[in-house]
Structure formats: C-alpha cells, structure tokens
Design a protein around this motif. Sequence first.
Motif, PDB file in Angstrom:
ATOM      1  N   TYR A   5       0.826  -1.204   0.000  1.00 58.31           N
ATOM      2  CA  TYR A   5       0.000   0.000   0.000  1.00 58.31           C
ATOM      3  C   TYR A   5       0.862   1.257   0.000  1.00 58.31           C
ATOM      4  CZ  TYR A   5      -4.404  -2.471   0.922  1.00 58.31           C
ATOM      5  OH  TYR A   5      -5.525  -3.267   0.831  1.00 58.31           O
ATOM      6  N   ALA A   6       2.020   1.182   0.642  1.00 57.70           N
ATOM      7  CA  ALA A   6       2.947   2.318   0.683  1.00 57.70           C
ATOM      8  C   ALA A   6       4.354   1.791   0.482  1.00 57.70           C
ATOM      9  CB  ALA A   6       2.842   3.052   2.012  1.00 57.70           C
ATOM     10  N   VAL A   7       5.108   2.495  -0.370  1.00 53.90           N
ATOM     11  CA  VAL A   7       6.493   2.110  -0.661  1.00 53.90           C
ATOM     12  C   VAL A   7       7.344   3.371  -0.680  1.00 53.90           C
ATOM     13  CG1 VAL A   7       8.058   1.058  -2.331  1.00 53.90           C
ATOM     14  CG2 VAL A   7       5.736   0.159  -2.082  1.00 53.90           C
ATOM     15  N   ALA A   8       8.382   3.396   0.132  1.00 60.34           N
ATOM     16  CA  ALA A   8       9.357   4.497   0.120  1.00 60.34           C
ATOM     17  C   ALA A   8      10.679   3.944  -0.402  1.00 60.34           C
ATOM     18  CB  ALA A   8       9.548   5.066   1.516  1.00 60.34           C
ATOM     19  N   THR A   9      11.325   4.726  -1.259  1.00 57.31           N
ATOM     20  CA  THR A   9      12.597   4.316  -1.840  1.00 57.31           C
ATOM     21  C   THR A   9      13.612   5.439  -1.684  1.00 57.31           C
ATOM     22  OG1 THR A   9      11.346   3.050  -3.482  1.00 57.31           O
ATOM     23  CG2 THR A   9      13.676   3.403  -3.928  1.00 57.31           C
ATOM     24  N   HIS A  10      14.670   5.170  -0.922  1.00 54.98           N
ATOM     25  CA  HIS A  10      15.785   6.117  -0.724  1.00 54.98           C
ATOM     26  C   HIS A  10      15.281   7.516  -0.372  1.00 54.98           C
ATOM     27  CE1 HIS A  10      18.385   2.960  -2.104  1.00 54.98           C
ATOM     28  NE2 HIS A  10      17.689   2.864  -3.236  1.00 54.98           N
ATOM     29  N   LEU A  11      14.318   7.554   0.516  1.00 54.47           N
ATOM     30  CA  LEU A  11      13.651   8.786   0.897  1.00 54.47           C
ATOM     31  C   LEU A  11      14.566   9.659   1.753  1.00 54.47           C
ATOM     32  CD1 LEU A  11      10.863  10.145   0.711  1.00 54.47           C
ATOM     33  CD2 LEU A  11      10.241   8.951   2.793  1.00 54.47           C
ATOM     34  N   GLY A  12      14.576  10.947   1.450  1.00 56.81           N
ATOM     35  CA  GLY A  12      15.337  11.897   2.248  1.00 56.81           C
ATOM     36  C   GLY A  12      14.611  13.219   2.340  1.00 56.81           C
ATOM     37  N   LYS A  13      14.826  13.924   3.434  1.00 57.19           N
ATOM     38  CA  LYS A  13      14.220  15.242   3.619  1.00 57.19           C
ATOM     39  C   LYS A  13      15.193  16.126   4.382  1.00 57.19           C
ATOM     40  CE  LYS A  13      10.893  18.286   3.412  1.00 57.19           C
ATOM     41  NZ  LYS A  13      10.388  18.812   2.141  1.00 57.19           N
ATOM     42  N   SER A  14      15.379  17.320   3.856  1.00 55.78           N
ATOM     43  CA  SER A  14      16.210  18.340   4.496  1.00 55.78           C
ATOM     44  C   SER A  14      15.393  19.605   4.653  1.00 55.78           C
ATOM     45  CB  SER A  14      17.450  18.643   3.648  1.00 55.78           C
ATOM     46  OG  SER A  14      18.250  17.507   3.507  1.00 55.78           O
ATOM     47  N   PHE A  15      15.666  20.334   5.713  1.00 59.22           N
ATOM     48  CA  PHE A  15      15.075  21.644   5.946  1.00 59.22           C
ATOM     49  C   PHE A  15      16.208  22.627   6.133  1.00 59.22           C
ATOM     50  CE2 PHE A  15      11.769  18.729   7.538  1.00 59.22           C
ATOM     51  CZ  PHE A  15      10.663  19.203   6.844  1.00 59.22           C
ATOM     52  N   ASP A  16      16.270  23.635   5.283  1.00 56.08           N
ATOM     53  CA  ASP A  16      17.329  24.640   5.338  1.00 56.08           C
ATOM     54  C   ASP A  16      18.713  24.005   5.404  1.00 56.08           C
ATOM     55  OD1 ASP A  16      15.447  26.739   5.300  1.00 56.08           O
ATOM     56  OD2 ASP A  16      15.166  26.558   7.474  1.00 56.08           O
ATOM     57  N   GLY A  17      18.918  22.974   4.605  1.00 53.27           N
ATOM     58  CA  GLY A  17      20.208  22.307   4.525  1.00 53.27           C
ATOM     59  C   GLY A  17      20.473  21.295   5.627  1.00 53.27           C
ATOM     60  N   LYS A  18      19.581  21.181   6.613  1.00 52.16           N
ATOM     61  CA  LYS A  18      19.753  20.214   7.701  1.00 52.16           C
ATOM     62  C   LYS A  18      18.994  18.940   7.340  1.00 52.16           C
ATOM     63  CE  LYS A  18      18.917  19.290  12.513  1.00 52.16           C
ATOM     64  NZ  LYS A  18      18.023  19.493  13.616  1.00 52.16           N
ATOM     65  N   ARG A  19      19.713  17.810   7.288  1.00 56.06           N
ATOM     66  CA  ARG A  19      19.079  16.529   6.976  1.00 56.06           C
ATOM     67  C   ARG A  19      18.264  16.036   8.161  1.00 56.06           C
ATOM     68  NH1 ARG A  19      24.268  13.507   4.693  1.00 56.06           N
ATOM     69  NH2 ARG A  19      24.773  15.085   3.161  1.00 56.06           N
ATOM     70  N   VAL A  20      17.015  15.735   7.882  1.00 53.53           N
ATOM     71  CA  VAL A  20      16.129  15.186   8.905  1.00 53.53           C
ATOM     72  C   VAL A  20      15.982  13.685   8.681  1.00 53.53           C
ATOM     73  CG1 VAL A  20      13.804  15.277   9.874  1.00 53.53           C
ATOM     74  CG2 VAL A  20      14.928  17.378   9.143  1.00 53.53           C
ATOM     75  N   LEU A  21      15.858  13.293   7.419  1.00 57.77           N
ATOM     76  CA  LEU A  21      15.784  11.879   7.045  1.00 57.77           C
ATOM     77  C   LEU A  21      16.757  11.642   5.896  1.00 57.77           C
ATOM     78  CD1 LEU A  21      11.909  11.356   6.956  1.00 57.77           C
ATOM     79  CD2 LEU A  21      13.476  10.532   8.705  1.00 57.77           C
ATOM     80  N   GLU A  22      17.375  10.465   5.904  1.00 54.22           N
ATOM     81  CA  GLU A  22      18.311  10.144   4.839  1.00 54.22           C
ATOM     82  C   GLU A  22      18.228   8.668   4.479  1.00 54.22           C
ATOM     83  OE1 GLU A  22      23.012  10.716   3.734  1.00 54.22           O
ATOM     84  OE2 GLU A  22      22.298  11.283   5.707  1.00 54.22           O
ATOM     85  N   ASP A  23      17.971   8.395   3.212  1.00 53.96           N
ATOM     86  CA  ASP A  23      18.000   7.056   2.632  1.00 53.96           C
ATOM     87  C   ASP A  23      17.088   6.065   3.362  1.00 53.96           C
ATOM     88  OD1 ASP A  23      18.804   5.374   0.573  1.00 53.96           O
ATOM     89  OD2 ASP A  23      20.412   4.505   1.777  1.00 53.96           O
TER      90      ASP A  23
END
Length: 187
Positions: A5-23
């Motif tokens: 139902y849900a698939v994430a692939t190499h997901l990443g999120k940064s806010f103002d250059g700060k990584r919150v989630l990586e791979d």
Amino acid sequence: MNEAYAVATHLGKSFDGKRVLEDVSFQVQPGDVVGVLGLNGAGKTTLLELMLGFTPPTRGNVRVFGHESFRLPGAAKVRVGFVPQQDELVSSLTAADQIGMIASFYKNWDDALIQRLAASWGVGMRERIKSMSVGQRQKLSILLALGHRPDLLVLDEPVASLDPVARRQFLEQIVDVASEGNRPVVL
C-alpha cells in the motif's frame, strides 16, 4: 503476495540544509501494523508527512496505492485515515456534531463501529470538545480517522496523551480493527 500500500525508496528530507531523514526505504503491506520509533526530533512526524504527501521529499520518493504521495489523487486520499499529533477538532462542537460533520464527507461511514468504539473508550458524544481532556480529544480524533474504514490508517503519536490503561486498550483495539479489514496501520 499482495501489492504494498505504501512504498518508500531512498527517501530523504532536508530543511534549510539540515538533513532530517536520509536514505529511508520501506514497504507497508496489507495487514501490517508498523511502529515508527525514534527519539524526539528524529524525523518520525516528517516521515509520516512525506508518506501522506503533506511535504515533498528532498530525495527519493514515496508511493501510496501506486501513486506518488505528493500528487495523491482524491480517490486515493479517501482511502487513508490520518490522526495528526495535534488534533484539528472544532472546540465549540459536541463529539457527536464533529463526527456527524466528518461522516457527511464519506458515503461508507460506519456508525456502528464508531458507536461501539466511543462507548468502549468512554467518549461522551454529547460533551463539547472544548471541555474534553487531551486524551478524550485524541480518542475522538482516532474515531474520526476510523469511521470511513480506511484502507490505510496512519496515526502520529496516537497514545501520547492517553493514560497507561487506555493506551493498552487502544492498541489492542487498533490491532483488531486493522485485522478486520486486513488494513495496515502505521503509528
């Protein structure tokens, strides 16, 4: 094997250059009950927001029901039940009025399920939301997410404001509700 139902692939999120989630990569299959664990600030809420398409990923992607989450069509959105960390209830309404308002948006609303769970959880249907405790408001928010019997249930910190007995009862019933429809729950 059922389609995820849900698939994430190499997901990443940064806010103002700060990584919150990586791979981050994962799959949520029908019937799964998935707990997202981590310290405060670890990115749990951000992960759920990415999954639901509330914010675009910086890297990678998330697909829900086969669609890119950030561009999820209405027909797919209606298949998701979501409870945010902070409720979005109308404080001047009663619990019954709030439920009635939300139920009006769904053709398959399950009144019997909501009445059964409300009674079991001690949610006063005639009580004004503004006079409810934080835990009661949380229970009401969960009822609103369950009423249309979503195919995927996503709960952000659903038991944070519940007492220990209510937490156990709630988690047991969520697993039961999930297993009834082979629906996955992410919390």
